[in-house]
Design an enzyme around this catalytic site. Sequence first.
Site, mmCIF file in Angstrom:
data_model
loop_
_atom_site.group_PDB
_atom_site.id
_atom_site.type_symbol
_atom_site.label_atom_id
_atom_site.label_comp_id
_atom_site.label_asym_id
_atom_site.label_seq_id
_atom_site.Cartn_x
_atom_site.Cartn_y
_atom_site.Cartn_z
ATOM 1 N N HIS A 1 0.827 -1.223 0.007
ATOM 2 C CA HIS A 1 -0.096 -0.168 0.092
ATOM 3 C C HIS A 1 0.824 1.429 -0.002
ATOM 4 O O HIS A 1 0.313 2.475 0.089
ATOM 5 C CB HIS A 1 -0.983 -0.092 1.109
ATOM 6 C CG HIS A 1 -1.753 -1.083 1.269
ATOM 7 N ND1 HIS A 1 -2.601 -1.552 0.187
ATOM 8 C CD2 HIS A 1 -2.187 -2.043 2.302
ATOM 9 C CE1 HIS A 1 -3.336 -2.628 0.795
ATOM 10 N NE2 HIS A 1 -2.968 -2.816 2.021
HETATM 11 ZN ZN LIG Z 1 -3.487 -7.342 3.573
#
Ligand SMILES: [Zn+2]
Length: 298
Positions: A120
């Site tokens: 992320h």
């Molecule tokens: Zn994850």
Amino acid sequence: MIPLVFHPIYSQLNLPVRHRFPIEKYQSIRDALQVMGVPDNWFFTPEPLDIKALESVFCAQYLQQLQSGTLAPQAMRRIGFPWSEQLVRRTLTASGGTVLTARLALEHGKAINLTGGYHHAFADFGSGFCMINDLYLAALEMLCAPGIDKVLIVDCDVHQGDGTAKLAEQDERIITLSLHGEKNFPHRKQVSDMDFPLPKGTEDEAYLEVLDSALMLALNIHRPDAVIYDAGVDVHINDDLGHLHISTDGVFRRDSLVFNTCQQLGLPVAAVIGGGYQRDMAALTQVHLQLFRAAGVV
Ligand SMILES: [Zn+2]
């Protein structure tokens, strides 16, 4: 020998009481492997990455603010950890571990980092417990090696590999494949080269069928020279964050499928353990250990 990359700092981070992140899991996996008789000389110790050197890959201002602790409160909230020098050192060491794992995989056929999968993290911000995208760095590392012209990132963490997809978007040498829960974080998905969103409650057979087809498709279309594998276990039925219903045996079969398929094609695999969120540390460790069983470590 199957090289395993570990540093005690992986589990060294002071977090607020009841913080949902199971920071002890890395040391717990290391200890379990030792108890199971994995020789000490299979373990390699990574060095922290030089944050200055990362400025050619990620946004310089973001890196400087991350290092100095001057990111806006909102940016820190998005990361999900309170800032500390320890956090920065841990992040750079963990990502250094994945880069080392990539090198070791090319040399030995496979290698596993006992942390990693910071998918992320974008070029100019961190998110969801991720600050430096180690998967992207590992792919760039592999591409520097002779004979490696294309790298496939297989991301089986329950959360979409949004940062990796965005970072590698313009690079035809890095192929991103994400198999994830369609209702899981991030709410706003990025576009990977290949995305396989799965409905809530997906069970073993359906999951493995999709992964098998996804792998075949990716390998046939893109013909990569090496693979990076994010073996997140937040797909597990007992996971606190994931919406899928994969059993422990399903995780083993998944990881075996990835290793066996790549081995048949002679492709090196650099694996990271990825996400996994259960308060019961013994149970969580057991699920993460499936990766090591599938790789033939134990
Ligand atoms: Zn994850």
